[in-house]
Every structure is written in structure tokens, then in C-alpha cells.
Design an enzyme around this catalytic site. Sequence first.
Site, short mmCIF file in Angstrom:
data_model
loop_
_atom_site.label_atom_id
_atom_site.label_comp_id
_atom_site.label_asym_id
_atom_site.label_seq_id
_atom_site.Cartn_x
_atom_site.Cartn_y
_atom_site.Cartn_z
N VAL A 71 -31.73 4.29 64.76
CA VAL A 71 -30.95 4.87 63.78
C VAL A 71 -32.32 5.21 62.26
CG1 VAL A 71 -29.79 4.03 61.44
CG2 VAL A 71 -29.30 2.65 63.79
N LYS A 72 -31.40 7.03 62.23
CA LYS A 72 -32.59 8.26 61.48
C LYS A 72 -32.03 7.57 59.94
CE LYS A 72 -33.91 12.70 61.13
NZ LYS A 72 -33.44 13.55 62.07
N VAL A 73 -32.87 6.87 59.00
CA VAL A 73 -32.36 6.36 57.58
C VAL A 73 -33.45 7.60 57.29
CG1 VAL A 73 -32.68 4.27 56.03
CG2 VAL A 73 -32.47 4.33 58.44
#
Length: 194
Positions: free
Chosen positions: A86-88
Site C-alpha cells: 500500500v503506497k501512502v
Amino acid sequence: MKFFIDTANIDQIKEAHDLGILDGVTTNPSLMAKEGIKGEEAIANHYKTICELVDGDISAEVLSTSFEEMVEEGKVLAAIHPNIVVKVPMIKDGIKAIKWFTDNGIKTNCTLVFSAGQAILAAKAGATYVSPFLGRIDDSGWDGVQLIEEIAHIYNVQGFKTEILAASIRNGNHITRCAAAGADVCTCPLDSIL
Ligand code: G3P
């Protein structure tokens, strides 16, 4: 150093995969939009296709910016496939969300990093990857690769486990300098590799 490809274009992903040296894929909302992928279901299906093509970490970026929404969105993305990361974004709520994902066994890529201080925060939150944006730093008149060197030094001295994923790569010179500077991963557009 691992090679990721920075695109949502399936033909390019296949071409890079056929080289036999591809370790993963990164995407972002503008790369998805460029391929005309819109809507929750289409986005999830596209990530599924990428995960079935490439056996490696696949970054899928959240669109929201509040802690609660990023967590909800990230849980949905992570459920698509075990290789989803998950890219945050590197914002205050993003740090909080990364810590939540870390505590709940979900891998993360902290994106939009422009300083060593931000890289320390990402590592403290337990990010799997930190993504400094080299090309954008170069665009503003600084040297992006110097930031990779600085982060690599700090992570080494402090024993942080977060991997440095050099992003916003524009050319082969960036890739070779990142390798020398200690980047763990370079995520590249196809034309910078070939
Ligand atoms: O990996 C981040 C990337 O997609 C942004 O690249 O070239 O638009 O700065 P660029």
C-alpha cells in the site's frame, strides 16, 4: 539492487518482465489514469492482472488523505493480492496510517519523500519502502541522488530496515548513481532501462 518498473501499462510491464530482471511494479493515480483505468472495480482488476504477471511487490496507491480513509482504502487494496504494497503519501496522517498498516501486517511504500527527515519518519513508522523522488528534486535545482546517499547513510547508522526505493527516475545515469549510492530498489520507466 532490485528493478521495479514504474508504470500501469500492461504491455510495458510484460516487456520488462520478459527481460527476466524485473522484481516488482510501482504505480500511482496518474499512471493509472494514463491507462484509462477508473473506478474501484476497474482499478482492483488492473492490480490483479499486474500481480498475476509479475511475482514481486506491486505498489498500489491510496487516493484519500485522511487517516481513517487511507486505512479503509489500504485494507481493500491489500486484500487484492498478497504482493500488494500500500503506497501512502508522506503527510502527517500518512505516517499514522503507515504505522497502522505496519502493526496490522500490511506492507507499505511511503511516497513523495523529499528530505532525510521525512525518510526517518517513514522508517520509524515501519514503512517497508521509502520513495524519494529524485527527478523532482533535480527539477528544483538540487541533486536527488545526494538524498539517496544521505538516507542510505542514516538507515545504515541507525539500523533501520526500511528499503530505499529510488523513484522519479528519468534516465540511466540516475539508475547507475542510485546503485552506487546504496538504493535497495530503483523504480524506472521502461525507456530509462532499455
Ligand atoms: O515514481 C514516481 C514517478 O511516477 C514520478 O515520476 O518522472 O513524474 O517525477 P516523474
